[in-house]
Design an enzyme around this catalytic site. Structure first.
Site, short mmCIF file in Angstrom:
data_model
loop_
_atom_site.label_atom_id
_atom_site.label_comp_id
_atom_site.label_asym_id
_atom_site.label_seq_id
_atom_site.Cartn_x
_atom_site.Cartn_y
_atom_site.Cartn_z
N GLU A 39 0.82 -1.21 0.00
CA GLU A 39 0.00 0.00 0.00
C GLU A 39 0.86 1.27 0.00
O GLU A 39 0.61 2.20 0.76
CB GLU A 39 -0.96 0.00 1.19
CG GLU A 39 -1.89 -1.20 1.18
CD GLU A 39 -2.97 -1.16 2.27
OE1 GLU A 39 -2.69 -0.68 3.37
OE2 GLU A 39 -4.08 -1.62 1.98
N ASP A 64 -8.31 -8.98 3.96
CA ASP A 64 -8.06 -7.87 4.88
C ASP A 64 -9.08 -7.78 6.01
O ASP A 64 -9.95 -6.91 5.98
CB ASP A 64 -8.06 -6.56 4.08
CG ASP A 64 -7.33 -5.45 4.80
OD1 ASP A 64 -6.94 -5.67 5.95
OD2 ASP A 64 -7.14 -4.39 4.21
N GLU A 96 -12.57 -2.23 12.25
CA GLU A 96 -12.60 -1.44 11.02
C GLU A 96 -13.69 -1.92 10.06
O GLU A 96 -14.36 -1.12 9.42
CB GLU A 96 -11.22 -1.53 10.35
CG GLU A 96 -11.16 -0.90 8.97
CD GLU A 96 -9.80 -1.04 8.31
OE1 GLU A 96 -8.88 -1.65 8.90
OE2 GLU A 96 -9.64 -0.52 7.19
C1 BDP Z 1 -6.10 -2.12 6.07
C2 BDP Z 1 -6.39 -0.77 6.66
C3 BDP Z 1 -5.22 0.17 6.55
C4 BDP Z 1 -3.98 -0.51 7.10
C5 BDP Z 1 -3.76 -1.83 6.39
C6 BDP Z 1 -2.60 -2.62 6.96
O1 BDP Z 1 -7.51 -0.22 6.01
O2 BDP Z 1 -5.54 1.32 7.28
O3 BDP Z 1 -2.87 0.30 6.95
O4 BDP Z 1 -4.90 -2.63 6.55
O5 BDP Z 1 -2.87 -3.59 7.65
O6 BDP Z 1 -7.10 -2.99 6.47
O7 BDP Z 1 -1.45 -2.29 6.73
#
Ligand code: BDP
Length: 716
Positions: free
Chosen positions: A307, A381, A409
């Protein structure tokens, strides 16, 4: 006038002492220590008359203070501290410090530093209770256990308890930023007041450590995985050191998330290439600097090449190259590197569910000894439901640790009641079949399946500055359940829920059974109204608040819900069989066959693995479309039944907490209805089939749901 005032004060004092119905704000968590019923006092008091402690290390002082506080609250009488073992005394300590314990020759081997024994014994004919361990930390854990027995009204006359953690690293991951915002936090600001540290240590840090020690958590990663390099500068190391000083006597170590490009950003180097000698030297010096300030620093957590975060692949190096460089830097200090496997890349056109496995499996056995790879429970996720991650069982030569998300979340933030114990249990009890039947994820995580030298479990914390810590009273249970399962990955969700409900609310039978039933069903209810039958990743963009199954315009294909549900005129679901992305082939053959065949895949995972026709017959005899709509509706009805249940429990809970929970359930009900209506309205545009009999039409037209915007949703 004065008399009226006095009378009013007396009434108030009486109300304050009246026990279970006294107003509470949740700050005390499961450590409330409210008085035991008078009828049971006589059972416990003779067993807890005095405390005889071995030594007075900071940890032992904490253990003794906790016993005094706990027993004082529960039994109304603080035990005296005695030098000798009188009848009814509690002896707590290690054989090295306590000859009386040494003389009992208790079998302490195999308990490590953190485990303990609790035994009812006789010393010179007098009945005593012994909490024995190899180290004072173990004794502290034992003290909390003994208190829990009384808190949950268990007998303590004939104890023979042996407990040691099944997992070495039991950590919270705080996604806390240096400006005190919390990524995916729904409980206020970060509890770390970075600005005032290290000079001001908020007393709340002690309560944090105490709560964590009570459930066996032994480490905390202070900062967000989307890390700023600033966390590794001298001022922030000093702040982290101040926290480490508070946590140390509670057996809790501090860790930091490390930003891979820190050598450039704060080190003045031109590269962060893990094979560059200057970069390696920079990290070594940085590690030395941290260990000078925090001698028991735990190590680094790293999110790399995920990401948009920097990582070794920026220099055409591998995850193993990156992890090993950091591992080298902390190895002389016995530190570890937790390298996250949450990676996916938009340059890779592959199914996102396959990517972590594809990137990590080839490196099995290539990581340094002090690296552990941290894997989310599922391959996408933290969804309300995911099948277990295919990396579990597939990395026999590289230790893997579990990453759960405690903060909700994707399960309704803090206002939806969703007990995650069942989610954790489902993941841990899944059978990877890596070495035949019984090769459960729990066996991978506790190291027994592959003989891992390093084991761990991390939970993304749901803790913030809110008075009740977790944003809602019931979310405290998720923190609690995480700790209990990290200590013992074989523990089941139900007994944990029961312990927690008894300690947090009430031991009355009329309360415990319905409250626990409500908790146990709650996560499935969320699955029903958000993502039934294996659907996933259907939430609105960015903040992830509410439904957005129609979203199709995000920069990356695999950020869009339409990528995941693939609804069309024929059916719905992601084909991950051989005919599709073939993600099933990443599982061991028996599991791959089970998931890959529409006849054997569990219905709860159906649309995760298959694209299924709208008229497909389900086990219930309904068509897929009818079943889908029924499940959405069942989710809403599930919340209604929680509301009714909770209303019926009013007499057992103080009015303050009861009312807040009732209000949150009303929010959950509205939002469940929203999820259901928006999803049904949207999917009906593909199925073009009527709603089954008895299911009401969505309240608004689809356009109405699509137009909703929430620029100020928390946690983003
Ligand atoms: C996702 C979240 C994000 C996190 C990412 C992670 O939306 O905010 O940074 O996981 O685990 O679920 O790195």
């Amino acid at each position: 006038m004065f008399r009226t005032l006095l009378r009013a004060l007396l009434v108030l004092a009486f109300l304050a002492l009246a026990g279970p119905v006294r107003a509470e704000d949740g700050y005390d968590l499961w450590l409330r220590y409210r008085p035991v019923e008078a009828s049971l006092q006589a059972q416990y008091r003779p067993m807890t008359t005095a405390i005889v402690a071995g030594g007075d290390s900071p940890t032992m002082r904490i253990a003794v203070a906790e016993l005094r506080r706990g027993l004082g609250g529960l039994l109304g009488a603080e035990p005296v501290s005695g030098p000798s073992a009188d009848a009814g005394a509690i002896l707590i300590g290690t054989p090295t410090r306590m000859p009386a314990i040494a003389a009992l020759r208790l079998p302490l081997e195999g308990l490590g530093r953190e485990g303990y024994l609790i035994r009812s014994a006789r010393i010179e004919g007098k009945p005593v209770t012994v909490i024995a361990a190899n180290d004072d930390i173990g004794a502290l854990h034992g003290a909390f256990h003994l208190l829990r027995l009384i808190q949950t009204r268990q007998p303590i006359e004939a104890l023979d308890i042996r407990s040691a953690p099944g997992v070495q690293l039991r950590l919270l991951n705080h996604w806390d930023n240096l400006d005190r915002s919390v990524e995916r936090g729904y409980a206020g600001q970060s509890i770390w007041d970075w600005w005032k540290l290290p000079d001001f240590k908020d007393p709340r840090y002690i309560d944090y450590a105490r709560a964590n020690a009570s459930i066996g958590i032994n480490g905390t990663v202070l900062n967000n995985v989307n890390a700023k390099a600033d966390s590794l500068t001298a001022p922030y190391i000093a702040k982290a050191a101040a926290l480490a000083d508070v946590f140390r006597p509670y057996g809790i170590r501090v860790y930091l998330s490390a930003r891979f490009s820190a050598p450039i950003e704060i080190g003045g180097l031109e590269t962060a290439d893990p094979l560059d000698p200057q970069v390696r030297a920079w990290w070594k010096a940085k590690a030395d600097e941290i260990y000078r300030a925090i001698p028991d620093f735990g190590g680094f957590l790293v999110k790399a090449n995920s990401e948009g975060q920097p990582g070794p692949q920026d220099y055409r190096r591998s995850h193993a190259d990156g992890a090993d460089m950091l591992a080298d830097a902390v190895a002389p200090h016995r530190g570890v590197v937790m390298w996250r496997a949450f990676v996916y890349s938009h340059e890779t056109p592959d199914d996102r569910a396959r990517q972590a496995y594809s990137e990590f499996k080839p490196f099995d056995g290539r990581f340094a000894d002090n690296v552990i790879v941290q894997v989310k429970n599922g391959a996408i996720d933290f969804q309300p439901r995911e099948p277990f991650h295919p990396l579990f069982g597939a990395m026999p030569k590289t230790p893997l640790m579990m990453e759960f998300q405690i903060t909700k979340e994707y399960l309704g933030f803090a206002t939806h009641l969703a007990y995650l114990g069942t989610l954790f249990e489902e993941a841990l009890s899944a059978d990877t079949q890596a070495k035949g039947n019984g090769s459960t994820v729990a066996r991978v995580i506790d190291g027994s399946l592959h003989g891992y030298r390093l084991t761990g479990m991390a939970g993304v914390a749901n803790i913030g500055s809110d008075r009740n810590w977790s944003g809602s009273h019931f979310d405290q249970a998720n923190w609690y359940a995480f700790g209990r399962m990290a200590w013992d990955p074989d523990m089941k969700a139900r007994p944990i829920a029961e312990e927690w409900a008894r300690m947090t609310f009430s031991n009355e039978a009329g309360f415990v059974a319905p409250a626990v039933d409500m908790m146990m069903a709650s996560r499935e209810t969320v699955v029903d109204y958000m993502t039934p039958l294996g659907l996933h990743h259907l939430m609105a963009s960015g903040h992830h608040y509410g439904p957005g199954p129609w979203v199709d315009d995000l920069e990356r294909a695999d950020w869009n819900p339409v990528y995941y549900h693939r609804a069309d005129g024929a059916g719905i679901g992601f084909d991950r069989t051989k005919a599709g992305s073939d993600a099933v082939s990443q599982y061991a053959p028996p599991v791959a066959r089970m998931f890959g065949d529409i006849a054997t895949v569990p219905e709860r995972d159906l649309l995760w693995f298959h694209h299924v026709g709208w008229d497909h017959r389900m086990a219930s005899g309904r068509t897929l479309w009818d079943e889908l709509v029924m499940r959405y509706g069942r989710g809403v009805r599930g919340v209604e039944s929680m509301q009714q249940r909770w209303a019926g429990l009013a007499s057992f809970v103080d009015a303050e907490r009861h009312a807040e929970i009732a209000a949150f359930l009303a929010i959950q009900h509205n939002e469940a209805r929203w999820w259901r209506d928006a999803s049904v309205a949207y999917f009906q545009t593909f199925s073009k089939r009527p709603l089954p009999a008895g299911e009401v039409a969505p309240e608004h037209p689809l356009q109405w749901y699509k137009a909703l915007r929430f620029p100020y949703a928390p946690g983003h």
